[in-house]
Design a protein around this motif. Sequence first.
Motif, PDB file in Angstrom:
ATOM      1  N   THR A   1      21.866  -0.959   5.899  1.00 24.72           N
ATOM      2  CA  THR A   1      20.451  -1.016   6.290  1.00 24.72           C
ATOM      3  C   THR A   1      19.638   0.036   5.543  1.00 24.72           C
ATOM      4  OG1 THR A   1      20.865   0.384   8.229  1.00 24.72           O
ATOM      5  CG2 THR A   1      20.900  -2.016   8.568  1.00 24.72           C
ATOM      6  N   GLY A   2      20.207   1.210   5.346  1.00 23.19           N
ATOM      7  CA  GLY A   2      19.513   2.244   4.579  1.00 23.19           C
ATOM      8  C   GLY A   2      19.307   1.838   3.130  1.00 23.19           C
ATOM      9  N   ALA A   3      20.306   1.198   2.531  1.00 22.09           N
ATOM     10  CA  ALA A   3      20.182   0.741   1.143  1.00 22.09           C
ATOM     11  C   ALA A   3      19.095  -0.330   1.021  1.00 22.09           C
ATOM     12  CB  ALA A   3      21.522   0.203   0.653  1.00 22.09           C
ATOM     13  N   VAL A   4      19.050  -1.246   1.974  1.00 28.24           N
ATOM     14  CA  VAL A   4      18.010  -2.288   1.938  1.00 28.24           C
ATOM     15  C   VAL A   4      16.633  -1.654   2.069  1.00 28.24           C
ATOM     16  CG1 VAL A   4      17.041  -4.278   3.182  1.00 28.24           C
ATOM     17  CG2 VAL A   4      19.502  -4.157   2.739  1.00 28.24           C
ATOM     18  N   LEU A   5      16.478  -0.708   2.994  1.00 16.39           N
ATOM     19  CA  LEU A   5      15.188  -0.032   3.155  1.00 16.39           C
ATOM     20  C   LEU A   5      14.801   0.722   1.889  1.00 16.39           C
ATOM     21  CD1 LEU A   5      15.496   1.282   6.811  1.00 16.39           C
ATOM     22  CD2 LEU A   5      13.969  -0.516   5.973  1.00 16.39           C
ATOM     23  N   ALA A   6      15.761   1.410   1.276  1.00 17.00           N
ATOM     24  CA  ALA A   6      15.471   2.149   0.041  1.00 17.00           C
ATOM     25  C   ALA A   6      15.070   1.192  -1.078  1.00 17.00           C
ATOM     26  CB  ALA A   6      16.685   2.983  -0.369  1.00 17.00           C
ATOM     27  N   TRP A   7      15.719   0.046  -1.143  1.00 18.29           N
ATOM     28  CA  TRP A   7      15.414  -0.947  -2.180  1.00 18.29           C
ATOM     29  C   TRP A   7      13.999  -1.498  -2.017  1.00 18.29           C
ATOM     30  CZ3 TRP A   7      17.454  -2.426  -6.632  1.00 18.29           C
ATOM     31  CH2 TRP A   7      17.043  -3.623  -7.188  1.00 18.29           C
ATOM     32  N   ARG A   8      13.553  -1.633  -0.782  1.00 19.42           N
ATOM     33  CA  ARG A   8      12.251  -2.245  -0.493  1.00 19.42           C
ATOM     34  C   ARG A   8      11.106  -1.237  -0.431  1.00 19.42           C
ATOM     35  NH1 ARG A   8      12.757  -6.800   4.036  1.00 19.42           N
ATOM     36  NH2 ARG A   8      14.116  -8.215   2.917  1.00 19.42           N
TER      37      ARG A   8
ATOM     38  N   VAL B   1       0.849  -1.173   0.000  1.00 22.35           N
ATOM     39  CA  VAL B   1       0.000   0.000   0.000  1.00 22.35           C
ATOM     40  C   VAL B   1       0.890   1.229   0.000  1.00 22.35           C
ATOM     41  CG1 VAL B   1      -1.752   1.282   1.267  1.00 22.35           C
ATOM     42  CG2 VAL B   1      -1.821  -1.213   1.240  1.00 22.35           C
ATOM     43  N   ALA B   2       0.672   2.128  -0.941  1.00 20.60           N
ATOM     44  CA  ALA B   2       1.467   3.343  -1.020  1.00 20.60           C
ATOM     45  C   ALA B   2       0.536   4.533  -0.866  1.00 20.60           C
ATOM     46  CB  ALA B   2       2.203   3.414  -2.357  1.00 20.60           C
ATOM     47  N   THR B   3       0.311   4.983   0.356  1.00 22.78           N
ATOM     48  CA  THR B   3      -0.556   6.122   0.612  1.00 22.78           C
ATOM     49  C   THR B   3       0.287   7.346   0.909  1.00 22.78           C
ATOM     50  OG1 THR B   3      -0.700   5.553   2.948  1.00 22.78           O
ATOM     51  CG2 THR B   3      -2.415   4.667   1.504  1.00 22.78           C
ATOM     52  N   ARG B   4      -0.278   8.507   0.657  1.00 30.37           N
ATOM     53  CA  ARG B   4       0.438   9.753   0.892  1.00 30.37           C
ATOM     54  C   ARG B   4       0.792   9.868   2.369  1.00 30.37           C
ATOM     55  NH1 ARG B   4      -0.646  14.870   2.515  1.00 30.37           N
ATOM     56  NH2 ARG B   4       0.592  16.482   1.553  1.00 30.37           N
ATOM     57  N   GLY B   5       2.078  10.148   2.674  1.00 29.75           N
ATOM     58  CA  GLY B   5       2.513  10.356   4.043  1.00 29.75           C
ATOM     59  C   GLY B   5       2.711   9.073   4.835  1.00 29.75           C
ATOM     60  N   SER B   6       2.622   7.923   4.151  1.00 31.11           N
ATOM     61  CA  SER B   6       2.726   6.678   4.903  1.00 31.11           C
ATOM     62  C   SER B   6       4.142   6.333   5.300  1.00 31.11           C
ATOM     63  CB  SER B   6       2.112   5.520   4.114  1.00 31.11           C
ATOM     64  OG  SER B   6       2.799   5.328   2.898  1.00 31.11           O
ATOM     65  N   GLY B   7       5.135   6.880   4.625  1.00 30.84           N
ATOM     66  CA  GLY B   7       6.526   6.674   5.008  1.00 30.84           C
ATOM     67  C   GLY B   7       6.965   5.236   4.861  1.00 30.84           C
TER      68      GLY B   7
ATOM     69  N   PRO C   1       8.892   2.069  -2.076  1.00 31.77           N
ATOM     70  CA  PRO C   1       8.635   2.980  -3.195  1.00 31.77           C
ATOM     71  C   PRO C   1       9.076   4.385  -2.762  1.00 31.77           C
ATOM     72  CG  PRO C   1       6.647   1.747  -2.603  1.00 31.77           C
ATOM     73  CD  PRO C   1       7.669   1.484  -1.546  1.00 31.77           C
ATOM     74  N   LEU C   2       9.982   4.983  -3.493  1.00 36.85           N
ATOM     75  CA  LEU C   2      10.591   6.238  -3.054  1.00 36.85           C
ATOM     76  C   LEU C   2       9.888   7.459  -3.651  1.00 36.85           C
ATOM     77  CD1 LEU C   2      14.342   5.197  -3.308  1.00 36.85           C
ATOM     78  CD2 LEU C   2      12.886   5.216  -1.288  1.00 36.85           C
ATOM     79  N   SER C   3       9.537   8.386  -2.760  1.00 33.71           N
ATOM     80  CA  SER C   3       8.970   9.669  -3.173  1.00 33.71           C
ATOM     81  C   SER C   3      10.100  10.691  -3.269  1.00 33.71           C
ATOM     82  CB  SER C   3       7.949  10.136  -2.123  1.00 33.71           C
ATOM     83  OG  SER C   3       8.626  10.429  -0.897  1.00 33.71           O
ATOM     84  N   THR C   4       9.760  11.886  -3.687  1.00 33.91           N
ATOM     85  CA  THR C   4      10.751  12.968  -3.751  1.00 33.91           C
ATOM     86  C   THR C   4      11.327  13.251  -2.367  1.00 33.91           C
ATOM     87  OG1 THR C   4       9.571  13.944  -5.614  1.00 33.91           O
ATOM     88  CG2 THR C   4      11.108  15.376  -4.432  1.00 33.91           C
ATOM     89  N   VAL C   5      10.486  13.216  -1.343  1.00 32.35           N
ATOM     90  CA  VAL C   5      10.961  13.462   0.024  1.00 32.35           C
ATOM     91  C   VAL C   5      11.961  12.383   0.443  1.00 32.35           C
ATOM     92  CG1 VAL C   5      10.275  13.713   2.446  1.00 32.35           C
ATOM     93  CG2 VAL C   5       8.853  14.692   0.647  1.00 32.35           C
ATOM     94  N   HIS C   6      11.694  11.124   0.055  1.00 29.05           N
ATOM     95  CA  HIS C   6      12.652  10.054   0.328  1.00 29.05           C
ATOM     96  C   HIS C   6      14.008  10.369  -0.311  1.00 29.05           C
ATOM     97  CE1 HIS C   6       9.104   7.409   1.166  1.00 29.05           C
ATOM     98  NE2 HIS C   6       9.942   6.915   2.066  1.00 29.05           N
ATOM     99  N   TRP C   7      13.991  10.810  -1.567  1.00 34.06           N
ATOM    100  CA  TRP C   7      15.248  11.091  -2.273  1.00 34.06           C
ATOM    101  C   TRP C   7      16.004  12.245  -1.618  1.00 34.06           C
ATOM    102  CZ3 TRP C   7      17.583   7.647  -4.882  1.00 34.06           C
ATOM    103  CH2 TRP C   7      16.871   6.684  -5.602  1.00 34.06           C
ATOM    104  N   VAL C   8      15.279  13.265  -1.160  1.00 34.50           N
ATOM    105  CA  VAL C   8      15.929  14.382  -0.455  1.00 34.50           C
ATOM    106  C   VAL C   8      16.557  13.872   0.835  1.00 34.50           C
ATOM    107  CG1 VAL C   8      15.517  16.582   0.733  1.00 34.50           C
ATOM    108  CG2 VAL C   8      14.458  16.151  -1.490  1.00 34.50           C
ATOM    109  N   LYS C   9      15.818  13.040   1.564  1.00 32.05           N
ATOM    110  CA  LYS C   9      16.338  12.452   2.804  1.00 32.05           C
ATOM    111  C   LYS C   9      17.589  11.622   2.530  1.00 32.05           C
ATOM    112  CE  LYS C   9      15.078   8.837   6.061  1.00 32.05           C
ATOM    113  NZ  LYS C   9      15.971   7.841   5.507  1.00 32.05           N
ATOM    114  N   ILE C  10      17.549  10.817   1.501  1.00 32.05           N
ATOM    115  CA  ILE C  10      18.695   9.978   1.143  1.00 32.05           C
ATOM    116  C   ILE C  10      19.896  10.843   0.775  1.00 32.05           C
ATOM    117  CG2 ILE C  10      19.568   8.362  -0.599  1.00 32.05           C
ATOM    118  CD1 ILE C  10      16.691   7.104  -0.553  1.00 32.05           C
ATOM    119  N   ALA C  11      19.664  11.913   0.003  1.00 33.32           N
ATOM    120  CA  ALA C  11      20.770  12.806  -0.386  1.00 33.32           C
ATOM    121  C   ALA C  11      21.393  13.467   0.840  1.00 33.32           C
ATOM    122  CB  ALA C  11      20.272  13.862  -1.373  1.00 33.32           C
TER     123      ALA C  11
END
Length: 194
Positions: free
Chosen positions: A111-118, A17-23, A120-130
Motif C-alpha cells: 500500500t505504501g508503494a502504491v501511494l508513493a507511485w501515485r 494539484v500539488a500545493t505546499r504542505g498538501s501531503g 508527487p514526492l517531496s523531500t519530506v516524503h523521501w525522508v518519511k519513506i526512508a
Amino acid sequence: HCRRAPGPGPRGVGGRVATRGSGLLGALPAATRRGPCSAGDNAGSQQEGPVNGWHAAHLVALGIWGGIVLAEGVVEVVGMRGRAASQVTARIHYAIDLLFEGPVLLAVLVTGAVLAWRTPLSTVHWVKIALALFAVGINFWCIGVVVGRHRRFASLTDRAVTVATRRVFLAVKLGLPAALAAVYLGLRLGGYVP
C-alpha cells in the motif's frame, strides 16, 4: 482555512494539484478528496466523493502493525520470567510473526508503494519513506531472530535465549523511533499536525 492554488494553479503529475504542505490527500485528484477543502466546496460544505482505498488500506495496515508490535512487546516482557516462560513466548511470538505480522508488513509495503507511485514526492516524503523502510527492515530482521529462536529453542542455552530476546528488544529500540518519526511526517504531510 483551506489551502488552494490560486487560479488554475500549478499542476503536478497527472493534473493533480500539488500545493505546499498538501501531503498525500492534496496530491489526489480533486474528485477523490473529501472534506471542507475538496474541489467545488461552497462555504465549507463537504463534497462527497469516492474514498481513497489505498490510503485507507495503508492506515489500517499501519494500525494493525502497531497493535501487533504492542502485543509482542507484552509477550516478550512476560517471557523474561524464566526458561519455561521464554519457551512459551518463543512459540507465541513465532506464531504471531508468521501468521499476522509478516503478512501485515507486506500489506504496509504494497500500500505504501502504491501511494508513493501515485503521489508527487517531496523531500519530506523521501525522508518519511526512508524512515519507514528502515523500521520495516528492522522488523523483518526481528522476525528472523524470532524464527531462529523458536526453531532452535530446545538446543539453546539459557544465555543464548537471553541473547536472542535482547535482540528482539534491540529491534524495538532501533525500529520504533524510526516508525514514530515516519508516522509524524505522514501526519504532517497530511496537514494533521504542525
